[in-house]
Design an enzyme around this catalytic site. Structure first.
Site, mmCIF file in Angstrom:
data_model
loop_
_atom_site.group_PDB
_atom_site.id
_atom_site.type_symbol
_atom_site.label_atom_id
_atom_site.label_comp_id
_atom_site.label_asym_id
_atom_site.label_seq_id
_atom_site.Cartn_x
_atom_site.Cartn_y
_atom_site.Cartn_z
ATOM 1 N N GLU A 42 0.875 -1.291 -0.242
ATOM 2 C CA GLU A 42 -0.004 0.104 -0.239
ATOM 3 C C GLU A 42 0.385 1.454 0.054
ATOM 4 O O GLU A 42 0.817 2.284 0.894
ATOM 5 C CB GLU A 42 -0.706 0.276 1.191
ATOM 6 C CG GLU A 42 -2.143 -1.264 0.792
ATOM 7 C CD GLU A 42 -3.249 -1.083 2.320
ATOM 8 O OE1 GLU A 42 -2.890 -0.498 2.992
ATOM 9 O OE2 GLU A 42 -4.028 -1.124 1.743
ATOM 10 N N GLU A 81 -5.943 -8.356 -1.522
ATOM 11 C CA GLU A 81 -6.495 -7.347 -0.203
ATOM 12 C C GLU A 81 -7.563 -7.484 -0.511
ATOM 13 O O GLU A 81 -7.647 -6.582 -1.277
ATOM 14 C CB GLU A 81 -5.010 -7.015 0.799
ATOM 15 C CG GLU A 81 -3.953 -7.276 1.083
ATOM 16 C CD GLU A 81 -3.963 -6.202 2.285
ATOM 17 O OE1 GLU A 81 -4.571 -5.232 2.687
ATOM 18 O OE2 GLU A 81 -2.323 -6.288 2.634
HETATM 19 C C1 BG6 Z 1 -4.100 -3.141 4.197
HETATM 20 C C2 BG6 Z 1 -2.843 -3.810 5.028
HETATM 21 O O1 BG6 Z 1 -4.595 -1.586 5.048
HETATM 22 O O2 BG6 Z 1 -5.108 -2.948 5.337
HETATM 23 C C3 BG6 Z 1 -3.275 -4.850 5.991
HETATM 24 O O3 BG6 Z 1 -2.528 -4.193 4.156
HETATM 25 C C4 BG6 Z 1 -4.294 -4.400 6.836
HETATM 26 O O4 BG6 Z 1 -2.127 -4.449 6.647
HETATM 27 C C5 BG6 Z 1 -5.867 -4.530 6.344
HETATM 28 O O5 BG6 Z 1 -4.354 -5.412 8.034
HETATM 29 C C6 BG6 Z 1 -7.087 -4.541 7.197
HETATM 30 O O6 BG6 Z 1 -6.513 -3.681 7.637
HETATM 31 P P1 BG6 Z 1 -7.368 -3.814 9.750
HETATM 32 O O7 BG6 Z 1 -6.773 -1.543 9.864
HETATM 33 O O8 BG6 Z 1 -8.899 -3.929 9.880
HETATM 34 O O9 BG6 Z 1 -6.356 -4.605 10.374
#
Ligand code: BG6
Length: 473
Positions: free
Chosen positions: A172, A364
């Site tokens: 990111e 993701e």
């Molecule tokens: C992304 C990141 O922003 O979202 C991850 O690359 C992160 O590291 C994921 O865990 C989900 O966000 P969160 O805050 O719910 O863990």
């Protein structure tokens, strides 16, 4: 009509070292920026690691990865995305010789994946700059980071040449705009950081990323190296042209990162932004040529979409992942206020495709939710996570739509395929996994792993290559 995915589609899951490995100072590991952020990305930074930081022990993946990989294999994973903790390889970041024990850990991890025919997809830097580089050099503001990263990348590209084919340079990368410490290792507090230094740091990351692409291909011509951006489709709150322009400007801020990675040059709209904000990017001789080493594919995270408006009275802030915008009145939100928009995924994939014509990889996507353990029919603990199944089904259907639109999609790795510590809030209770981990926000728990209902659902999706996904109409 069923959803069609291509043969060889890389189904799998995604994690990051700092959110699951634990063992934060085992086998010679140095401290990273995550070790001093006990309350997550937006929380305060401590001088030294403190016991309330769940990431220090994570889900103990460092010791339990064999058991976890066996479960991923049971679901039929073709790919597993994780990151290398830079501070395991170069504990301070500026040493000349790597830490052999750190290298050995990832050798063993990748071997274990290959035992089951699972391809590793490896992020070089996922929100965990060695703390020393942050404190001593102010992270990526300092040009020296390019050299340190280059050494680190060369070390792991060479060592894992025959084990890792898919690489991502920075997780990111655009999140540095909002989170300069966690994303860019910049120790100067955000409020005191000048735009000049921020964009210079971004330039250094671009150069480092392009050097990694160049070097990675030299070391292994078969390697596929991508950038990774936080995707944030943004819609106009109204058809007022002022709102449409506000969207364009908000999107430029983010597209800038993929534009440089995919096109190898700074876009005109950023040159204008620099001019109007008195920013002068210092380029060293050769930088422009280095940037021409563009990525093989575009990877991205997708959780939410947002709205934008030029009307400041309507800009009530909505928390959406790391970025904020205006709430969309047509969408519902998760328990953490992240608005759910499956069609936004198809939309953003089309935008990336139209802009770059490079393969895409969804690395993701997922739903962070509170899960409740119940006893399953087999007498074992489980979670009836129909809400997660619904979320993932609806998003995967949209990936299928994007494929129908003619887009080349390499694969899909759902975020947090095994429960892990949240990045934004450092909670365990914000769970994304197909696998429940018995660990809680207060640090208690046995660390036992249990299959959730979604575990069996995803196994079926993979086994049928997506044919079992349900369109809603
Ligand atoms: C992304 C990141 O922003 O979202 C991850 O690359 C992160 O590291 C994921 O865990 C989900 O966000 P969160 O805050 O719910 O863990």
């Amino acid at each position: 009509m069923s959803v069609q995915f291509p043969d060889g589609f890389l189904w799998g899951g995604s994690v990051a070292a700092n959110q699951c490995e634990g063992a934060y100072q085992e086998d010679g590991k140095g401290w990273s920026t995550q070790d001093v952020a006990p309350q997550g990305i937006k929380g305060p930074v401590t001088e030294v690691p403190t016991e309330d930081n769940l990431k220090l022990t994570g889900i103990d993946f460092y010791h339990r990865y064999k058991e976890d990989i066996r479960l991923f294999a049971e679901m039929g994973f073709k790919v597993f995305r994780t990151s290398i903790a830079w501070s395991r390889i170069f504990p301070n970041g500026d040493e000349t010789e790597p830490n052999e024990q750190g290298l050995q850990f990832y050798d063993d991890l990748f071997d274990e994946l290959h035992k089951y025919g699972i391809e590793p997809l490896v992020t070089l830097s996922h929100y965990e700059t060695p703390l020393h580089l942050s404190k001593q050099y102010d992270g990526w503001v300092n040009r020296k980071l390019v050299g340190f990263y280059e050494r680190y990348a060369r070390t792991v590209f060479t060592r894992y040449k025959d084990k890792v084919k898919y690489w991502l340079t920075f997780n990111e990368i655009n999140s540095i705009l909002e989170e300069p410490f966690m994303s860019g290792g910049i120790y100067t507090p955000k409020k005191e950081l000048s735009k000049q230094d921020l964009y210079q740091a971004i330039h250094h990351e671009f150069v480092a990323s392009a050097l990694a692409v160049k070097m990675g291909h030299e070391i292994n011509p078969e390697a596929k190296i991508g950038c990774m951006v936080l995707s944030m489709p943004t819609y106009p709150l109204t058809p007022n042209p002022d709102d449409v322009i506000a969207v364009m400007e908000a999107e430029h801020k983010n597209y800038f990162f993929a534009d440089v990675h995919a096109r190898g040059i700074y876009p005109g709209y950023m040159k204008r932004f620099f001019r109007e904000n008195g920013i002068e990017i210092h380029m060293e001789p050769g930088d422009a040529d280095i940037l021409k080493h563009t990525v093989d594919f575009i990877s991205f995270s997708y959780y939410v979409s947002l709205c934008e408006t030029a009307d400041s009275s309507k800009r009530a802030e909505l928390e959406g992942n790391l970025f904020s915008g205006v709430a969309n009145p047509y969408l519902k939100a998760s328990e953490w206020g992240w608005q759910i928009d499956p069609q936004g995924l198809r939309y953003v994939m089309n935008m990336f495709h139209d802009r770059y014509q490079k393969p895409l990889f969804v690395v993701e996507n997922g739903l962070g939710a509170v899960d409740k353990l119940v006893t399953g029919e087999d007498g074992l603990p489980t979670v009836e996570d129909d809400y997660r199944i619904q979320y993932l089904n609806d998003h995967l259907v949209q990936v299928g739509e994007a494929i129908e639109d003619g887009i080349e999609v390499m694969g899909y790795t759902s975020w947090g395929c095994i429960d892990l510590v949240s990045a934004s809030t450092a909670q365990m209770s914000k769970r994304y996994g197909f696998i429940f981990v018995d660990r809680h926000d207060d640090g208690s728990g046995t660390l036992e792993r249990y299959r959730k209902k979604s575990f069996h659902w995803y196994k079926d999706v993979i086994a049928t290559n997506g044919q079992s996904l349900q369109r809603s109409n």
